[in-house]
Every structure is written in structure tokens, then in C-alpha cells.
Design a protein around this motif. Sequence first.
Motif, PDB file in Angstrom:
ATOM      1  N   ASP A 171       0.849  -1.195   0.000  1.00 31.88           N
ATOM      2  CA  ASP A 171       0.000   0.000   0.000  1.00 31.88           C
ATOM      3  C   ASP A 171       0.889   1.251   0.000  1.00 31.88           C
ATOM      4  O   ASP A 171       1.494   1.600   1.020  1.00 31.88           O
ATOM      5  N   ALA A 172       0.941   1.945  -1.129  1.00 27.57           N
ATOM      6  CA  ALA A 172       1.828   3.102  -1.245  1.00 27.57           C
ATOM      7  C   ALA A 172       1.345   4.281  -0.422  1.00 27.57           C
ATOM      8  O   ALA A 172       2.139   5.084   0.059  1.00 27.57           O
ATOM      9  N   ASP A 173       0.036   4.381  -0.268  1.00 23.84           N
ATOM     10  CA  ASP A 173      -0.523   5.493   0.487  1.00 23.84           C
ATOM     11  C   ASP A 173      -1.883   5.093   1.045  1.00 23.84           C
ATOM     12  O   ASP A 173      -2.358   3.963   0.831  1.00 23.84           O
ATOM     13  N   ALA A 174      -2.510   6.027   1.763  1.00 25.45           N
ATOM     14  CA  ALA A 174      -3.804   5.740   2.373  1.00 25.45           C
ATOM     15  C   ALA A 174      -4.864   5.459   1.317  1.00 25.45           C
ATOM     16  O   ALA A 174      -5.775   4.651   1.533  1.00 25.45           O
ATOM     17  N   ALA A 175      -4.752   6.125   0.165  1.00 26.74           N
ATOM     18  CA  ALA A 175      -5.727   5.919  -0.902  1.00 26.74           C
ATOM     19  C   ALA A 175      -5.709   4.479  -1.396  1.00 26.74           C
ATOM     20  O   ALA A 175      -6.756   3.902  -1.734  1.00 26.74           O
ATOM     21  N   ALA A 176      -4.520   3.861  -1.449  1.00 28.03           N
ATOM     22  CA  ALA A 176      -4.418   2.468  -1.897  1.00 28.03           C
ATOM     23  C   ALA A 176      -5.109   1.533  -0.912  1.00 28.03           C
ATOM     24  O   ALA A 176      -5.798   0.584  -1.309  1.00 28.03           O
ATOM     25  N   LEU A 177      -4.937   1.796   0.382  1.00 25.52           N
ATOM     26  CA  LEU A 177      -5.597   0.982   1.404  1.00 25.52           C
ATOM     27  C   LEU A 177      -7.114   1.121   1.302  1.00 25.52           C
ATOM     28  O   LEU A 177      -7.852   0.130   1.339  1.00 25.52           O
ATOM     29  N   LEU A 178      -7.577   2.350   1.144  1.00 25.83           N
ATOM     30  CA  LEU A 178      -9.011   2.586   1.033  1.00 25.83           C
ATOM     31  C   LEU A 178      -9.572   1.958  -0.230  1.00 25.83           C
ATOM     32  O   LEU A 178     -10.682   1.410  -0.224  1.00 25.83           O
ATOM     33  N   ARG A 179      -8.825   2.003  -1.303  1.00 31.26           N
ATOM     34  CA  ARG A 179      -9.277   1.417  -2.568  1.00 31.26           C
ATOM     35  C   ARG A 179      -9.472  -0.087  -2.435  1.00 31.26           C
ATOM     36  O   ARG A 179     -10.455  -0.636  -2.955  1.00 31.26           O
ATOM     37  N   ARG A 180      -8.592  -0.750  -1.724  1.00 29.44           N
ATOM     38  CA  ARG A 180      -8.755  -2.195  -1.534  1.00 29.44           C
ATOM     39  C   ARG A 180      -9.986  -2.502  -0.692  1.00 29.44           C
ATOM     40  O   ARG A 180     -10.709  -3.480  -0.949  1.00 29.44           O
ATOM     41  N   ALA A 181     -10.260  -1.668   0.321  1.00 29.07           N
ATOM     42  CA  ALA A 181     -11.473  -1.869   1.133  1.00 29.07           C
ATOM     43  C   ALA A 181     -12.720  -1.648   0.286  1.00 29.07           C
ATOM     44  O   ALA A 181     -13.709  -2.384   0.414  1.00 29.07           O
ATOM     45  N   ASP A 182     -12.673  -0.654  -0.569  1.00 32.30           N
ATOM     46  CA  ASP A 182     -13.807  -0.363  -1.446  1.00 32.30           C
ATOM     47  C   ASP A 182     -14.050  -1.532  -2.398  1.00 32.30           C
ATOM     48  O   ASP A 182     -15.199  -1.947  -2.629  1.00 32.30           O
ATOM     49  N   GLN A 183     -12.989  -2.078  -2.961  1.00 28.51           N
ATOM     50  CA  GLN A 183     -13.127  -3.224  -3.862  1.00 28.51           C
ATOM     51  C   GLN A 183     -13.692  -4.439  -3.130  1.00 28.51           C
ATOM     52  O   GLN A 183     -14.520  -5.183  -3.676  1.00 28.51           O
TER      53      GLN A 183
END
Length: 260
Positions: free
Chosen positions: A231-243
Motif C-alpha cells: 500500500d503506497a498510500d492511504a488511498a491504496a488501502l481505502l481502494r482495496r477496502a472499497d473493492q
Amino acid sequence: EPLAVGVELAFRMVYLLILGWALHRLWRQRPGVLPALAGMLPFALIALLELAGSRLLIEYRVEVIQLAVTWFLAVSAYALNLRLGRLRRQRDEMQQLAETDPLTGLPNRRAGLRRLGEMFAVAREDGTALSVAFIDIDHFKAINDDHGHEAGDRVLVAVAQALRATVRGASEAARMGGEEFLMLLPGVAADSAVQRMHALRVRLAATARELGLEGLSLTASIGVATLRDGDADAAALLRRADQAMYAAKRGGRDQVQLAG
């Protein structure tokens, strides 16, 4: 002496200006009237002593004026501190309003993302766990259509209360918009995060019964993601949760999916 007369005139002009300012604030009922009047008291006393022809004032005029000016400056500093305090409180209130969802009282999307960024930075620095859960209320449009938008608002408020009861701090849950919510779980590993979300599903089902709306079913599709090295940043972590949340919806809804 001309100098003494000039000082006297200057003092009286300053006194009249301060008096006019204080009376103007009193007439307009502006904040800070009492400190302004308090600052005027020594000058009013000097004026009364002048009218009475006080020998004490004649003998100690310089010292009395110095005391009056010192008093005025001290009261002015106190009034300034009060005003700065009010401005700080107003600034904090405006910031809170700008970052709070008006319906549920939860932090809004902007505040939730900012808090996620802060937690992400701490978790990266300390090497601690961080899980997030993206929550979507199932069939919320149908709830609005069947029970009305007022009932839909009641459901959202009840969901917000259930989220608050699930997390430790008020800033760890946010309304992302519509029927979507975000939960931040600092220090919580994947397995524990999934267990908490299953507990939330049970709480939501109980909440539906408590609302007393006939035929209401309250479920949620929940995606959970835990911080990993990729996870490069918080957005990447959130994107995985969204998916993961969308995977839960595709899998039949009313379930928790853990991101890979």
C-alpha cells in the motif's frame, strides 16, 4: 508652561476619545463593553477629582495619570485576550461544522480521509496494524422508496450510532456520502477487524427492529482491508477496502469480505 499645557490637552483628548469609544460600544451593545467601561473608571475618577479641585490630584497628578494609563492598558490586554479566545472558539466551531456530517454528526468524507491519512502515517512509522472497513447499507434506495426519506434519515442516524458503539473514538467512523460509511481501526489486525464487522452486522439487524418500521431489513455489505507493504498510500488501502465491499455486494450482500 506650554509643554505642561500641551500634555494636559493631549491627555484630555485621549480621555474623551476613549470615553466616546466606550459609549459607542455600549450604545451598539457590542461585545467587550464591560472591559471598556472598566478601563474608563480611573479616568472618570480623575475627572471627578478635577471638578472637586482635589489637592491630592494636584500634588500627585503625574503618578495618578500613570496609574490610570497602566490600568487602562491592563484592562485592554485582558479584553484583547477575551476577544482572541472568542475568535479561536469561532474558528474551531467553523472547522468542526465544515468537517461534520449534519445529519449523523459523524465526521464527513473530508475529515474521514484526513484522519485516515494521519493513521496511515502513524502505522507506517510505528510498524503497527491498521485496518479500514468500507460499509454500504444494502438496498437503501428501496428503504427510502418503501418507508419515505424521513425514515431513511432515521436509518442513517441509527447506523451512525451503531458505528460509534463499535469504535473507540468519535473520529474513527465517518460518513463518506449517501449510505456509505468508513470505519478506521488503528492497531487492529485483519481477523479482529472482520470479527468486529460481523458484530456490526448483528447490531444493525437489532437496530432495524428497534426503529419499529414494519418490514424494514437493515443489512450492509462491508469490505475490510488491512495495511500491507504494497500500500503506497492511504488511498491504496481505502481502494482495496472499497473493492472488497463491492465483492461483498456481488456475493449476495449482507456479508463481510476481506481484501486480498
